[in-house]
Scaffold this motif. Structure first.
Motif, PDB file in Angstrom:
ATOM      1  N   GLU A 131      76.919  89.677  72.047  1.00 27.24           N
ATOM      2  CA  GLU A 131      76.508  88.635  71.084  1.00 27.24           C
ATOM      3  C   GLU A 131      76.967  89.044  69.688  1.00 27.24           C
ATOM      4  O   GLU A 131      77.379  88.216  68.887  1.00 27.24           O
ATOM      5  N   GLU A 132      76.930  90.323  69.358  1.00 29.05           N
ATOM      6  CA  GLU A 132      77.138  90.732  67.975  1.00 29.05           C
ATOM      7  C   GLU A 132      78.564  90.548  67.478  1.00 29.05           C
ATOM      8  O   GLU A 132      78.799  90.277  66.299  1.00 29.05           O
ATOM      9  N   ARG A 291      79.391  80.275  56.252  1.00 29.97           N
ATOM     10  CA  ARG A 291      78.440  79.507  57.056  1.00 29.97           C
ATOM     11  C   ARG A 291      77.764  78.441  56.197  1.00 29.97           C
ATOM     12  O   ARG A 291      77.596  78.618  54.984  1.00 29.97           O
ATOM     13  N   ALA A 359      71.414  82.899  61.099  1.00 30.79           N
ATOM     14  CA  ALA A 359      72.306  83.687  61.952  1.00 30.79           C
ATOM     15  C   ALA A 359      72.767  82.846  63.134  1.00 30.79           C
ATOM     16  O   ALA A 359      72.148  81.868  63.516  1.00 30.79           O
ATOM     17  N   GLY A 360      73.874  83.279  63.714  1.00 28.37           N
ATOM     18  CA  GLY A 360      74.351  82.656  64.949  1.00 28.37           C
ATOM     19  C   GLY A 360      73.658  83.307  66.131  1.00 28.37           C
ATOM     20  O   GLY A 360      73.229  84.463  66.050  1.00 28.37           O
ATOM     21  N   HIS A 385      70.300  93.534  60.769  1.00 25.51           N
ATOM     22  CA  HIS A 385      71.632  94.158  60.680  1.00 25.51           C
ATOM     23  C   HIS A 385      71.548  95.340  59.708  1.00 25.51           C
ATOM     24  O   HIS A 385      72.408  95.582  58.882  1.00 25.51           O
TER      25      HIS A 385
END
Ligand code: HGY
Ligand code: MN
Ligand code: MN
Length: 415
Positions: A131-132, A291, A359-360, A385
């Motif tokens: 995922e990261e 984003r 965040a995604g 993070h």
């Protein structure tokens, strides 16, 4: 039939599981460095599989390494209710980003087992690979392949900073499954995740009901100038890729600031080559992360940055190449699933507010192929993070209880 009473998970058991998983791939400052497809990721996956099998789940792995742990339902033909997140971490990551979602999902199953509750629809706990996106860009690559966003072959050809290939590393740790990616059915997907921002804690709210996720671009820029001596090359004759990079970082920041309040822009990954004190950088590589919750803002920022880089590179005699390595439009989660999350929080007497995810998450891609919603809990100082990432046992328990009740609602209880 749904339950009249509110179900509660075993918060101590969940906290212990989080603690046990955090021991694998420890960071240097109390967090984790369990990057995807490393030996540590393999060790964490094996522990997760062992826990799932001990809870009576059948574990299957697909060809992208996504792990699916199934608890049968009374109606084997019903599409399953899926829940989960990711076990891989950033290189200087926290213990809860992604991990809370996977282990809370396992705790949901453990609780149903303890209470002897049978559900009509099967329940599937999922660990999504990578995922990261820190080691192999882009982020959410395996849920992306699962949802048809990326081709499996393209994903498996991604290489890390050492030139190691995703597909080879997946095989090396023993998690390239037989089942073709995308085969597993998803009737609905729920993801619990820490907020990774300050809103819930600042407002003293227990639960974030995630209605939307902001859209994202990852642009990989390669700037090519000419290596030459820092002492003897006249300023007017330099083709300094490092200078072009510095101006690119400033351009990204200024572009995001020009689109406030709903826009962010960062260059978190950057390299200069050959990175010697007395050689003018001949090449620079960076990943731009922009984003916004608004599609038109996201597109305007992308266009401004692409044209801006060309404009700043040309007078420096530097060639600019820009590749889109990750992208999804802003996401609106499924209203039915979102309402189930809200109902669950209300029944549990937990305060909640609608929130847009900054965040995604894997849920952002799974939302394309199945009704999906997310649940958020606060995190200390909104920090993530970062190895200092922290949550309270209460927040973890609240989030897992909302997940449990929303999933049971969706899966239906067999009397
Ligand atoms: O980049 C993201 O938003 C996620 O943490 N991978
Ligand atoms: Mn995450
Ligand atoms: Mn993350």
């Amino acid at each position: 039939m749904s339950l009249s009473t509110n179900l509660q998970i075993d918060a101590d058991r969940l906290w212990q599981a989080l603690d046990d998983m955090a021991r694998i791939g420890p960071g240097i400052a109390g967090g984790n460095n369990r990057q995807t497809l490393t030996d540590e990721d393999g060790e964490g996956r094996r522990l997760f599989r062992q826990w799932c099998e001990a809870a009576g789940l059948r574990v299957d792995v697909d060809s992208m390494g996504n792990m699916f742990a199934t608890r049968p339902g009374a109606d084997p033909d019903a599409t399953p209710i899926c829940l989960g997140s990711h076990l891989d971490t950033q290189p200087t990551g926290g213990r809860y980003d992604g991990v809370l979602g996977v282990l809370a999902a396992l705790e949901v199953v453990r609780t149903l087992n303890d209470l002897g509750i049978a559900t009509r629809r099967p329940i599937v706990v999922i660990n999504w690979t990578n995922e990261e996106g820190a080691r192999f860009a882009p982020a959410m690559i395996s849920s992306g392949v699962f949802a048809g966003v990326y081709q499996e072959s393209w994903a498996k050809d991604r290489v890390d900073a050492q030139g190691l290939r995703f597909g080879d590393e997946l095989r090396r740790i023993g998690f390239e499954g037989e089942t073709p990616v995308g085969t597993h059915k998803v009737g609905a997907f729920f993801e619990l995740h820490i907020e990774q921002g300050p809103i819930l804690e600042d407002e003293g709210i227990d639960i974030g009901v995630v209605t939307h996720g902001q859209g994202l671009y990852w642009l990989r820029v390669t700037l090519t100038g000419q290596e030459s001596h820092t002492g003897s090359t006249p300023m007017g004759k330099r083709r300094n890729a490092g200078l072009a990079l510095a101006r690119t970082v400033e351009l990204v920041h200024e572009t995001a600031m020009a689109h406030q309040p709903a826009a962010v822009g960062t260059v978190g990954h950057m390299e200069v080559h050959p990175n010697s004190p007395n050689i003018i950088a001949g090449r620079a590589v960076a990943t731009i992360d922009i984003r916004s919750p608004h599609r038109d803002t996201l597109e305007a920022m992308r266009e401004a940055i692409v044209s801006g880089i060309d404009a700043l590179a040309e007078p420096l005699g530097v060639k600019a190449e820009i590749e889109i390595v990750g992208h999804f439009d802003p996401v609106a989660f499924d209203p039915e699933c979102v309402a189930a999350v809200r109902r669950s929080a209300d029944r549990l007497g937990l305060s909640h507010r609608d929130i847009v995810s900054g965040a995604g998450h894997d849920a952002c891609y799974i939302n394309r192929i199945a009704p999906t919603a997310m649940i958020m809990c606060p995190c200390v100082g909104g920090l993530s993070h970062n190895e200092a990432e922290a949550i309270t046992r209460q927040w973890a328990g609240n989030g897992a209880n909302v997940l449990l009740n929303a999933v049971v609602d969706a899966a239906g209880v067999v009397a």
